[in-house]
Design a protein around this motif. Structure first.
Motif, PDB file in Angstrom:
ATOM      1  N   GLU A 130     -24.073 -34.963   7.133  1.00  0.00           N
ATOM      2  CA  GLU A 130     -23.481 -35.044   5.794  1.00  0.00           C
ATOM      3  C   GLU A 130     -23.536 -33.680   5.126  1.00  0.00           C
ATOM      4  O   GLU A 130     -24.542 -32.978   5.202  1.00  0.00           O
ATOM      5  CB  GLU A 130     -24.206 -36.085   4.942  1.00  0.00           C
ATOM      6  CG  GLU A 130     -23.878 -37.491   5.352  1.00  0.00           C
ATOM      7  CD  GLU A 130     -24.275 -38.516   4.297  1.00  0.00           C
ATOM      8  OE1 GLU A 130     -25.057 -38.196   3.389  1.00  0.00           O
ATOM      9  OE2 GLU A 130     -23.771 -39.642   4.399  1.00  0.00           O
TER      10      GLU A 130
ATOM     11  N   ASN B  18     -25.488 -34.491  -3.283  1.00  0.00           N
ATOM     12  CA  ASN B  18     -25.325 -35.218  -4.543  1.00  0.00           C
ATOM     13  C   ASN B  18     -23.877 -35.627  -4.839  1.00  0.00           C
ATOM     14  O   ASN B  18     -23.530 -35.859  -5.988  1.00  0.00           O
ATOM     15  CB  ASN B  18     -25.864 -34.367  -5.690  1.00  0.00           C
ATOM     16  CG  ASN B  18     -25.144 -33.032  -5.818  1.00  0.00           C
ATOM     17  OD1 ASN B  18     -24.550 -32.531  -4.878  1.00  0.00           O
ATOM     18  ND2 ASN B  18     -25.216 -32.444  -6.999  1.00  0.00           N
TER      19      ASN B  18
ATOM     20  N   LYS C 186     -22.220 -38.441  -4.257  1.00  0.00           N
ATOM     21  CA  LYS C 186     -22.044 -39.797  -4.794  1.00  0.00           C
ATOM     22  C   LYS C 186     -22.440 -39.877  -6.265  1.00  0.00           C
ATOM     23  O   LYS C 186     -21.852 -40.642  -7.025  1.00  0.00           O
ATOM     24  CB  LYS C 186     -22.839 -40.807  -3.974  1.00  0.00           C
ATOM     25  CG  LYS C 186     -22.265 -41.043  -2.593  1.00  0.00           C
ATOM     26  CD  LYS C 186     -23.086 -42.043  -1.817  1.00  0.00           C
ATOM     27  CE  LYS C 186     -22.561 -42.217  -0.413  1.00  0.00           C
ATOM     28  NZ  LYS C 186     -23.397 -43.120   0.374  1.00  0.00           N
ATOM     29  N   GLU C 187     -23.415 -39.086  -6.661  1.00  0.00           N
ATOM     30  CA  GLU C 187     -23.843 -39.076  -8.060  1.00  0.00           C
ATOM     31  C   GLU C 187     -22.827 -38.329  -8.937  1.00  0.00           C
ATOM     32  O   GLU C 187     -22.510 -38.763 -10.031  1.00  0.00           O
ATOM     33  CB  GLU C 187     -25.224 -38.415  -8.208  1.00  0.00           C
ATOM     34  CG  GLU C 187     -26.357 -39.217  -7.600  1.00  0.00           C
ATOM     35  CD  GLU C 187     -26.444 -39.084  -6.074  1.00  0.00           C
ATOM     36  OE1 GLU C 187     -26.982 -40.022  -5.444  1.00  0.00           O
ATOM     37  OE2 GLU C 187     -25.967 -38.087  -5.505  1.00  0.00           O
TER      38      GLU C 187
ATOM     39  N   PRO D 213     -18.812 -40.521  -8.616  1.00  0.00           N
ATOM     40  CA  PRO D 213     -19.018 -41.934  -8.306  1.00  0.00           C
ATOM     41  C   PRO D 213     -17.720 -42.713  -8.050  1.00  0.00           C
ATOM     42  O   PRO D 213     -17.764 -43.772  -7.429  1.00  0.00           O
ATOM     43  CB  PRO D 213     -19.741 -42.471  -9.549  1.00  0.00           C
ATOM     44  CG  PRO D 213     -19.350 -41.544 -10.644  1.00  0.00           C
ATOM     45  CD  PRO D 213     -19.203 -40.201  -9.997  1.00  0.00           C
ATOM     46  N   LYS D 214     -16.584 -42.210  -8.494  1.00  0.00           N
ATOM     47  CA  LYS D 214     -15.313 -42.913  -8.299  1.00  0.00           C
ATOM     48  C   LYS D 214     -14.504 -42.361  -7.133  1.00  0.00           C
ATOM     49  O   LYS D 214     -13.341 -42.725  -6.960  1.00  0.00           O
ATOM     50  CB  LYS D 214     -14.487 -42.850  -9.583  1.00  0.00           C
ATOM     51  CG  LYS D 214     -15.140 -43.580 -10.740  1.00  0.00           C
ATOM     52  CD  LYS D 214     -14.310 -43.538 -11.985  1.00  0.00           C
ATOM     53  CE  LYS D 214     -15.002 -44.281 -13.131  1.00  0.00           C
ATOM     54  NZ  LYS D 214     -14.243 -44.184 -14.377  1.00  0.00           N
TER      55      LYS D 214
ATOM     56  N   GLU E   1     -13.757 -44.094  -0.846  1.00  0.00           N
ATOM     57  CA  GLU E   1     -14.629 -44.012   0.324  1.00  0.00           C
ATOM     58  C   GLU E   1     -14.029 -43.200   1.465  1.00  0.00           C
ATOM     59  O   GLU E   1     -14.728 -42.436   2.125  1.00  0.00           O
ATOM     60  CB  GLU E   1     -14.995 -45.412   0.820  1.00  0.00           C
ATOM     61  CG  GLU E   1     -16.077 -45.376   1.862  1.00  0.00           C
ATOM     62  CD  GLU E   1     -16.642 -46.750   2.178  1.00  0.00           C
ATOM     63  OE1 GLU E   1     -17.280 -46.861   3.234  1.00  0.00           O
ATOM     64  OE2 GLU E   1     -16.445 -47.687   1.387  1.00  0.00           O
TER      65      GLU E   1
ATOM     66  N   LEU F  33     -14.547 -39.648   0.550  1.00  0.00           N
ATOM     67  CA  LEU F  33     -15.980 -39.361   0.651  1.00  0.00           C
ATOM     68  C   LEU F  33     -16.360 -39.109   2.108  1.00  0.00           C
ATOM     69  O   LEU F  33     -16.999 -38.106   2.429  1.00  0.00           O
ATOM     70  CB  LEU F  33     -16.795 -40.513   0.078  1.00  0.00           C
ATOM     71  CG  LEU F  33     -18.305 -40.431   0.291  1.00  0.00           C
ATOM     72  CD1 LEU F  33     -18.902 -39.272  -0.498  1.00  0.00           C
ATOM     73  CD2 LEU F  33     -18.968 -41.735  -0.086  1.00  0.00           C
ATOM     74  N   ASN F  34     -15.962 -39.995   2.987  1.00  0.00           N
ATOM     75  CA  ASN F  34     -16.330 -39.876   4.397  1.00  0.00           C
ATOM     76  C   ASN F  34     -15.737 -38.639   5.058  1.00  0.00           C
ATOM     77  O   ASN F  34     -16.409 -37.969   5.842  1.00  0.00           O
ATOM     78  CB  ASN F  34     -15.922 -41.130   5.168  1.00  0.00           C
ATOM     79  CG  ASN F  34     -16.717 -42.338   4.746  1.00  0.00           C
ATOM     80  OD1 ASN F  34     -17.829 -42.221   4.221  1.00  0.00           O
ATOM     81  ND2 ASN F  34     -16.156 -43.523   4.936  1.00  0.00           N
TER      82      ASN F  34
ATOM     83  N   GLN G 133     -17.568 -35.554   3.569  1.00  0.00           N
ATOM     84  CA  GLN G 133     -18.939 -35.483   4.073  1.00  0.00           C
ATOM     85  C   GLN G 133     -18.997 -35.089   5.545  1.00  0.00           C
ATOM     86  O   GLN G 133     -19.935 -34.435   5.974  1.00  0.00           O
ATOM     87  CB  GLN G 133     -19.657 -36.824   3.875  1.00  0.00           C
ATOM     88  CG  GLN G 133     -20.098 -37.087   2.456  1.00  0.00           C
ATOM     89  CD  GLN G 133     -21.218 -36.193   1.981  1.00  0.00           C
ATOM     90  OE1 GLN G 133     -21.055 -34.979   1.864  1.00  0.00           O
ATOM     91  NE2 GLN G 133     -22.365 -36.789   1.705  1.00  0.00           N
TER      92      GLN G 133
END
Length: 115
Positions: free
Chosen positions: A5, A9, A11-12, A15-16, A19, A22-23, A26
């Motif tokens: 990853e 931080n 996700k903090e 937060p919106k 996914e 995000l993946n 990361q």
């Protein structure tokens, strides 16, 4: 490095963030950068693309070279990572519009990228 990853931080801070983005961020498939809202290029784009005023981040592929830039899509995100809009590389280029992202990189990513 797809098993490591990149951001500690994310996700903090975002937060919106969808996914799938995000993946891919990361796993270092897509790149995430902040938009430099002080540069002339940003100010000029505000008159062409009004939605960019709400954008704080952009997601793009760091693997597409400049000669193929016109085939790329740039995904602009809001302050919490919500997807706002996307723009084709035919419409804009990102050069000179980006700054470093304000997220913490994991120690594992640092170690893997220094090899």
């Amino acid at each position: 490095m797809r098993d490591v990853e990149k951001y500690l931080n994310i996700k903090e801070k975002l937060p919106k963030l969808p996914e799938v983005l995000l993946n891919t961020i990361q796993s270092d498939i897509l790149e995430l950068k902040n938009i430099d809202k002080t540069c002339k290029k940003y100010i000029d784009l505000c008159s062409k693309i009004s939605e960019i005023k709400d954008a704080h981040y952009v997601v793009y592929s760091k693997y597409i070279d400049k000669s193929n830039h016109k085939y790329e899509k740039f995904i602009f995100l809001g302050e919490e990572g919500e997807e706002l809009f996307d723009v084709s590389g035919l419409e804009i280029d990102l050069y000179g519009l980006l700054t470093c992202v304000d997220l913490s990189v994991t120690d594992e990513y640092k170690a893997a990228s220094s090899k």
